[in-house]
Design a protein around this motif. Structure first.
Motif, short mmCIF file in Angstrom:
data_model
loop_
_atom_site.label_atom_id
_atom_site.label_comp_id
_atom_site.label_asym_id
_atom_site.label_seq_id
_atom_site.Cartn_x
_atom_site.Cartn_y
_atom_site.Cartn_z
N GLU A 67 0.95 -1.27 0.05
CA GLU A 67 0.07 -0.08 -0.06
C GLU A 67 1.06 1.21 0.05
O GLU A 67 0.45 2.44 -0.27
N THR A 68 2.01 1.16 0.38
CA THR A 68 2.95 2.42 0.49
C THR A 68 3.62 2.55 -1.02
O THR A 68 4.54 3.54 -1.18
N ILE A 69 3.57 1.80 -2.05
CA ILE A 69 4.09 1.77 -3.25
C ILE A 69 3.34 2.31 -4.18
O ILE A 69 2.29 2.14 -4.74
N PRO A 70 3.97 3.54 -4.71
CA PRO A 70 3.05 4.37 -5.65
C PRO A 70 2.96 3.61 -7.05
O PRO A 70 3.70 2.99 -7.56
N ALA A 71 1.87 3.69 -7.58
CA ALA A 71 1.59 2.82 -8.75
C ALA A 71 1.76 3.61 -10.08
O ALA A 71 2.01 4.65 -10.10
N LYS A 72 2.60 2.78 -10.86
CA LYS A 72 3.20 2.96 -12.21
C LYS A 72 1.78 3.36 -13.13
O LYS A 72 1.05 2.52 -13.07
N PRO A 73 2.19 4.18 -13.98
CA PRO A 73 1.19 4.38 -15.00
C PRO A 73 1.27 3.08 -15.98
O PRO A 73 2.21 2.66 -16.04
N LEU A 74 0.12 2.78 -16.44
CA LEU A 74 -0.18 1.58 -17.44
C LEU A 74 0.26 2.12 -18.76
O LEU A 74 -0.71 2.96 -19.30
N ASN A 75 1.33 1.78 -19.29
CA ASN A 75 1.87 2.25 -20.63
C ASN A 75 2.61 0.80 -21.02
O ASN A 75 2.86 -0.10 -20.38
N LEU A 76 3.09 0.72 -22.15
CA LEU A 76 3.83 -0.38 -23.13
C LEU A 76 5.07 -0.65 -22.23
O LEU A 76 5.24 -1.87 -22.19
N SER A 77 5.61 0.40 -21.68
CA SER A 77 7.00 0.29 -21.36
C SER A 77 6.85 -0.66 -19.80
O SER A 77 7.39 -1.74 -19.45
N ASN A 78 5.80 -0.16 -19.01
CA ASN A 78 5.56 -0.99 -17.62
C ASN A 78 4.82 -2.20 -17.93
O ASN A 78 5.29 -2.94 -16.89
N ALA A 79 3.99 -2.16 -18.93
CA ALA A 79 3.44 -3.49 -19.07
C ALA A 79 4.69 -4.57 -19.50
O ALA A 79 4.67 -5.81 -19.03
N GLY A 80 5.77 -4.20 -20.29
CA GLY A 80 6.78 -5.18 -20.96
C GLY A 80 7.56 -5.34 -19.42
O GLY A 80 8.14 -6.42 -19.28
N LEU A 81 7.81 -4.31 -18.45
CA LEU A 81 8.55 -4.82 -17.28
C LEU A 81 7.84 -5.70 -16.41
O LEU A 81 8.60 -6.62 -16.08
N LEU A 82 6.63 -5.61 -16.24
CA LEU A 82 5.66 -6.56 -15.67
C LEU A 82 5.99 -8.05 -16.26
O LEU A 82 6.45 -8.79 -15.50
N LEU A 83 6.00 -8.19 -17.77
CA LEU A 83 6.06 -9.51 -18.36
C LEU A 83 7.73 -9.81 -17.92
O LEU A 83 7.89 -10.94 -17.66
N GLU A 84 8.57 -8.97 -18.26
CA GLU A 84 10.07 -9.10 -17.96
C GLU A 84 10.08 -9.68 -16.38
O GLU A 84 10.95 -10.95 -16.38
N LEU A 85 9.78 -9.20 -15.57
CA LEU A 85 10.14 -9.43 -14.29
C LEU A 85 9.38 -10.71 -13.56
O LEU A 85 9.86 -11.29 -12.77
N ALA A 86 8.14 -11.07 -14.41
CA ALA A 86 7.46 -12.23 -13.93
C ALA A 86 7.94 -13.42 -14.73
O ALA A 86 8.16 -14.24 -14.26
N PHE A 87 8.28 -13.06 -16.23
CA PHE A 87 8.27 -14.32 -17.05
C PHE A 87 9.71 -14.29 -18.00
O PHE A 87 9.93 -15.30 -18.89
#
Length: 563
Positions: A67-87
């Motif tokens: 709850e203390t971590i600010p949400a990053k905007p949803l864009n192509l770069s951050n969606a890609g970062l989600l995929l990279e860090l997860a898979f």
């Protein structure tokens, strides 16, 4: 007992390893004929994601309080970062002419049967449709284009398994390992999303048939023995205006959409056939179900204010009720604060599976040990997406932990499991509670290194470590109630395993999941005499010994300059 339950139980029993024989597997392995680790679809439009390697500010310790971590905007770069860090890829290893990739999400034998898909509906950064993630290229292949542009479901992640990829090496037991890997992948997704200030909602009600339709797995686009089996759909919450998911409309958009591409062959000779895997996969297929809104009751009272309407984190958890109360069968233990000063992205990208441990390591600090145990309890942030009471409990062989006598210990993961576990195990166990912070019990004192090694298929990683464990599931009644829950038990084990992997790295140690162990010998050691409880996964943590002959290369150096 219905036929599906009987099939699942028969599979489980026939794929047990024993001291007398191993479960059926290939008689020989041609390493030159290993299946391609990277699935690709020919004939798809490619969406190249921004180069991976970006770091995020939150420390690994900050993930305890999402709850203390600010949400990053949803864009192509951050969606890609989600995929990279997860898979995505974490590194390449090379020894002579041999070169192989490592990934952020663990996999049995580094075979990676899990495939990931991104589903977009109503996002501005990418066209609405279904995309397959190619971790090697860090790109998306558009498999489907939705014709309905009015959908506003945000971003979802789908997971599937190619069972044959695992069976190529492990034979009939491979179905178990594929389920472990789904649990690992789910945990990897949870950690990645939390680092971005996002959250994961597991769409637990969805039947496998609908998942297959949404991801295009029911189409005639796959080589017969290389098909993908549907596993789960997760919704990623990233912003305040998340709307309720219209699953029916989303599914209709996929069914009526324009589909592209055919799966390339994984380029390996199918020498052995394992029909029992298809049989148990069919028997354990999940129907549509009504699931508890587990998020409304899982947070301890101290978090209630943080998820109340109007609070910074409430919009990331729209499926929660306004008041959070712990339920009676949870172990609501305080989480011991992590002393790790590395960022979450550093820890996620450095995760490895140890191949061997230093058997002469000094005892690991007791605070680090208790931190790891507390981190796998069901009320921690790592399990925020898990919507059910825990069914997996830990029996731990302590070898080298500061201040703890070597021996066997137990960690029931909910309060109501204590008495059944006591009744099901040896009467000689003393079940003496030894921690004020955790429901952690001493059972037996003695050097168990050789026992742990023998039980884990004679592997020294189970004895040269600081500790190893068996994950014991509430089994018989669960499977008889719903045979598809067999898969979910393994997912829970994998989720625990992924947490231990990252916590080990944060403590400057390393973990290794152990899928090869002697099932009934473990039961015999503990005194378990029937299928009320069953061992489903082993795990070990210690000080790794690095093989200096191996060269480590950047994960995405083959794509050019990486941040």
């Amino acid at each position: 007992m219905n036929k599906q339950t009987e099939t699942v139980l028969n599979y489980h029993n026939r794929t047990k390893h024993s001291l007398e024989r191993y479960a059926r597997g290939p008689e020989s392995i041609d390493w030159e004929d290993q299946p391609d680790q990277f699935r690709r679809f020919s004939g798809c439009e490619i969406v190249t994601l921004p180069l991976p390697g970006t770091g995020l500010e939150p420390l690994f310790a900050d993930l305890d309080t999402p709850e203390t971590i600010p949400a990053k905007p949803l864009n192509l770069s951050n969606a890609g970062l989600l995929l990279e860090l997860a898979f995505g890829l974490s590194a390449w290893k090379q020894f002579g002419p041999s070169r192989w990739a490592l990934r952020c999400n663990p996999s049995s034998g580094n075979l990676h049967p899990t495939e990931a898909y991104l589903i977009s509906a109503g996002n501005t950064f990418i066209k609405s449709g279904v995309y397959h993630y190619v971790s090697h290229d860090h790109s998306l292949e558009q498999r489907c284009r939705f014709s309905d542009n009015s959908l506003d479901s945000g971003m979802l992640i789908g997971l599937s398994s190619i069972h044959w990829r695992e069976a190529w090496k492990y034979g009939e037991r491979a179905f178990r390992y594929c389920q472990h890997d789904i649990g690992h992948a789910l945990g990897a997704l949870q950690y990645a999303a939390t680092a971005l200030g996002w959250s994961v909602e597991l769409q637990a009600e969805w039947p496998d048939g609908d998942i297959a339709k949404l991801l295009g797995l029911d189409r005639d686009d796959f080589k017969k023995q290389e098909h993908e089996s549907p596993d789960m759909i997760c919704r990623i919450h990233t912003h305040a205006d998340s709307k309720p998911l219209d699953a029916k409309a989303l599914l209709e958009a996929a069914v009526s959409g324009d589909w592209f591409g055919k799966a390339d062959s994984l380029r390996a000779y199918h020498m052995y056939k394992w029909p029992v895997i298809d049989e148990v996969s069919a028997a354990a297929s999940k129907p549509r179900t009504e699931e508890p809104d587990w998020q409304t009751t899982r947070r301890p009272p101290r978090m209630a204010a943080e998820t109340a309407p109007g609070s910074p984190r409430h919009f990331l958890h729209p499926w929660r009720s306004e008041v959070s109360q712990p339920v009676g069968n949870r172990c609501d233990q305080p989480l011991i604060k992590s002393s790790c000063t590395k960022t979450a992205t550093q820890i996620i990208r450095q995760r490895r599976s140890a191949q061997q441990f230093d058997g002469k390591m000094p005892p690991m600090p007791q605070t680090d040990f208790y931190r790891m145990l507390a981190a796998v309890m069901p009320t921690t942030a790592a399990f925020e997406l898990w919507r059910w009471p825990p069914k997996i409990h830990l029996f731990i062989f302590v070898h080298r932990v500061e201040g703890l006598v070597p021996g066997i210990y137990a960690l029931p993961r909910h309060n109501d499991a204590l008495e059944p576990l006591q009744a099901a195990t040896l009467a000689d166990f003393d079940w003496r509670k030894i921690s004020d912070a955790l429901a952690f019990y001493h059972l037996y004192s003695g050097d168990c290194r050789q026992i742990a090694k023998t039980l884990s298929c004679h592997q020294p990683i189970a004895s040269d470590s600081a500790f190893s464990m068996g994950m014991i599931a509430e089994f018989g009644e669960v499977i008889e109630a719903e045979p598809w829950l067999y898969r979910r038990l393994f997912w829970e084990c994998g989720l625990i395993g992924q947490t231990l992997y990252l916590e080990a790295e944060a403590a400057s140690l390393r973990g290794t999941g152990i899928g090869c162990y002697f099932d009934d010998s473990m039961h015999e050691l503990l005194g378990i005499k029937n299928d009320e409880f069953q061992s489903l996964y082993h795990f070990t943590v210690g000080k790794p010994l690095e093989d200096k002959r191996l060269e480590t290369l950047p994960a995405y150096g083959h794509l050019g300059d990486v941040v």
